[in-house]
Design a protein around this motif. Structure first.
Motif, mmCIF file in Angstrom:
data_model
loop_
_atom_site.group_PDB
_atom_site.id
_atom_site.type_symbol
_atom_site.label_atom_id
_atom_site.label_comp_id
_atom_site.label_asym_id
_atom_site.label_seq_id
_atom_site.Cartn_x
_atom_site.Cartn_y
_atom_site.Cartn_z
ATOM 1 N N LEU A 129 0.790 -1.536 0.048
ATOM 2 C CA LEU A 129 -0.135 0.151 0.034
ATOM 3 C C LEU A 129 0.856 1.342 0.032
ATOM 4 N N ASP A 130 1.854 1.328 0.975
ATOM 5 C CA ASP A 130 2.658 2.262 0.734
ATOM 6 C C ASP A 130 3.570 2.574 -0.512
ATOM 7 N N LYS A 131 3.728 1.613 -1.443
ATOM 8 C CA LYS A 131 4.160 1.847 -2.647
ATOM 9 C C LYS A 131 3.278 2.307 -3.765
ATOM 10 N N LYS A 132 1.976 1.830 -3.521
ATOM 11 C CA LYS A 132 0.829 2.432 -4.500
ATOM 12 C C LYS A 132 0.476 3.873 -3.955
ATOM 13 N N ILE A 133 0.441 4.081 -2.688
ATOM 14 C CA ILE A 133 0.359 5.505 -2.375
ATOM 15 C C ILE A 133 1.414 6.443 -2.736
ATOM 16 N N ALA A 134 2.566 5.927 -2.986
ATOM 17 C CA ALA A 134 3.596 6.829 -3.408
ATOM 18 C C ALA A 134 3.557 7.221 -4.740
ATOM 19 N N VAL A 135 3.022 6.021 -5.567
ATOM 20 C CA VAL A 135 2.831 6.365 -7.017
ATOM 21 C C VAL A 135 1.810 7.210 -7.095
ATOM 22 N N LEU A 136 0.685 7.188 -6.534
ATOM 23 C CA LEU A 136 -0.636 8.007 -6.423
ATOM 24 C C LEU A 136 -0.303 9.380 -6.300
ATOM 25 N N ASN A 137 0.593 9.793 -5.157
ATOM 26 C CA ASN A 137 1.068 11.021 -4.858
ATOM 27 C C ASN A 137 1.872 11.575 -5.826
ATOM 28 N N LEU A 138 2.656 10.781 -6.701
ATOM 29 C CA LEU A 138 3.556 11.362 -7.809
ATOM 30 C C LEU A 138 2.525 11.765 -8.854
ATOM 31 N N ALA A 139 1.661 10.827 -9.015
ATOM 32 C CA ALA A 139 0.727 11.304 -10.318
ATOM 33 C C ALA A 139 -0.105 12.571 -9.813
ATOM 34 N N VAL A 140 -0.606 12.728 -8.554
ATOM 35 C CA VAL A 140 -1.556 13.968 -8.482
ATOM 36 C C VAL A 140 -0.457 15.095 -8.171
ATOM 37 N N PHE A 141 0.606 15.165 -7.700
ATOM 38 C CA PHE A 141 1.549 16.201 -7.659
ATOM 39 C C PHE A 141 2.184 16.570 -8.958
ATOM 40 N N SER A 142 2.338 15.406 -9.815
ATOM 41 C CA SER A 142 2.863 15.779 -11.180
ATOM 42 C C SER A 142 1.989 16.412 -11.978
ATOM 43 N N PHE A 143 0.943 15.591 -11.918
ATOM 44 C CA PHE A 143 -0.032 16.154 -13.105
ATOM 45 C C PHE A 143 -1.216 17.238 -12.531
ATOM 46 N N GLY A 144 -1.133 17.377 -11.360
ATOM 47 C CA GLY A 144 -2.493 18.294 -10.549
ATOM 48 C C GLY A 144 -2.114 19.758 -11.336
ATOM 49 N N PRO A 145 -0.830 20.252 -11.143
ATOM 50 C CA PRO A 145 -0.607 21.575 -11.640
ATOM 51 C C PRO A 145 -1.137 21.660 -13.375
ATOM 52 N N ALA A 146 -0.848 20.647 -14.130
ATOM 53 C CA ALA A 146 -0.731 20.567 -15.487
ATOM 54 C C ALA A 146 -2.606 20.800 -15.681
ATOM 55 N N MET A 147 -3.174 19.845 -14.922
ATOM 56 C CA MET A 147 -4.569 19.694 -15.037
ATOM 57 C C MET A 147 -5.193 21.059 -14.574
ATOM 58 N N LEU A 148 -4.895 21.677 -13.483
ATOM 59 C CA LEU A 148 -5.431 22.945 -13.142
ATOM 60 C C LEU A 148 -5.230 24.065 -14.145
ATOM 61 N N ALA A 149 -4.093 24.299 -14.746
ATOM 62 C CA ALA A 149 -3.775 25.057 -15.766
ATOM 63 C C ALA A 149 -4.801 24.795 -16.920
ATOM 64 N N LEU A 150 -4.740 23.655 -17.398
ATOM 65 C CA LEU A 150 -5.864 23.237 -18.524
ATOM 66 C C LEU A 150 -7.154 23.781 -18.160
ATOM 67 N N LEU A 151 -7.752 23.499 -16.850
ATOM 68 C CA LEU A 151 -8.859 23.890 -16.419
ATOM 69 C C LEU A 151 -9.108 25.358 -16.419
ATOM 70 N N VAL A 152 -8.186 26.162 -15.896
ATOM 71 C CA VAL A 152 -8.110 27.716 -15.943
ATOM 72 C C VAL A 152 -8.127 28.077 -17.465
ATOM 73 N N LYS A 153 -7.386 27.524 -18.330
ATOM 74 C CA LYS A 153 -7.354 27.912 -19.760
ATOM 75 C C LYS A 153 -8.784 27.859 -20.490
ATOM 76 N N LEU A 154 -9.453 26.643 -20.141
ATOM 77 C CA LEU A 154 -10.676 26.359 -20.569
ATOM 78 C C LEU A 154 -11.969 27.183 -20.244
ATOM 79 N N VAL A 155 -11.706 27.433 -18.753
ATOM 80 C CA VAL A 155 -12.778 28.315 -18.214
ATOM 81 C C VAL A 155 -12.572 29.802 -18.636
ATOM 82 N N PHE A 156 -11.252 30.291 -18.489
ATOM 83 C CA PHE A 156 -11.244 31.798 -18.525
ATOM 84 C C PHE A 156 -10.694 32.178 -19.997
ATOM 85 N N PHE A 157 -10.190 31.415 -20.882
ATOM 86 C CA PHE A 157 -9.721 31.751 -21.984
ATOM 87 C C PHE A 157 -10.235 30.642 -22.992
ATOM 88 N N PRO A 158 -11.671 30.685 -23.435
ATOM 89 C CA PRO A 158 -12.214 29.515 -24.241
ATOM 90 C C PRO A 158 -11.706 29.642 -25.877
#
Length: 84
Positions: free
Chosen positions: A55-84
């Motif tokens: 479980l520790d290994k799986k959580i580490a992988v999940l945390n890496l995915a969230v923190f790696s892709f999270g900002p990119a997903m947020l930026a994409l959502l901001v672009k889509l909402v505010f700059f259509p």
């Protein structure tokens, strides 16, 4: 009743105890086959430790995915909402 419990029951009957009391007393004695040994508990603890490690290994992988892709997903959502 198991062999040990039935022996206790028989001994109580021979000692003059009523059948109901002998049956209740014999039923109150834990059946040896149902008790956990130290080895059983050790094995379960080892199984739990292995599961925790997995479980520790799986959580580490999940945390890496969230923190790696999270900002990119947020930026994409901001672009889509505010700059259509």
């Amino acid at each position: 009743m198991s062999l040990i419990v039935s022996e206790v029951y028989d001994a109580l009957i021979e000692a003059g105890t009523s059948a109901d009391k002998a049956r209740a007393a014999a039923a109150a004695i834990p059946v040896v086959e149902r008790l956990a040994t130290k080895e059983d508990i050790t094995e379960v603890r080892q199984d739990i430790a292995r599961l925790e490690a997995r479980l520790d290994k799986k959580i580490a992988v999940l945390n890496l995915a969230v923190f790696s892709f999270g900002p990119a997903m947020l930026a994409l959502l901001v672009k889509l909402v505010f700059f259509p």
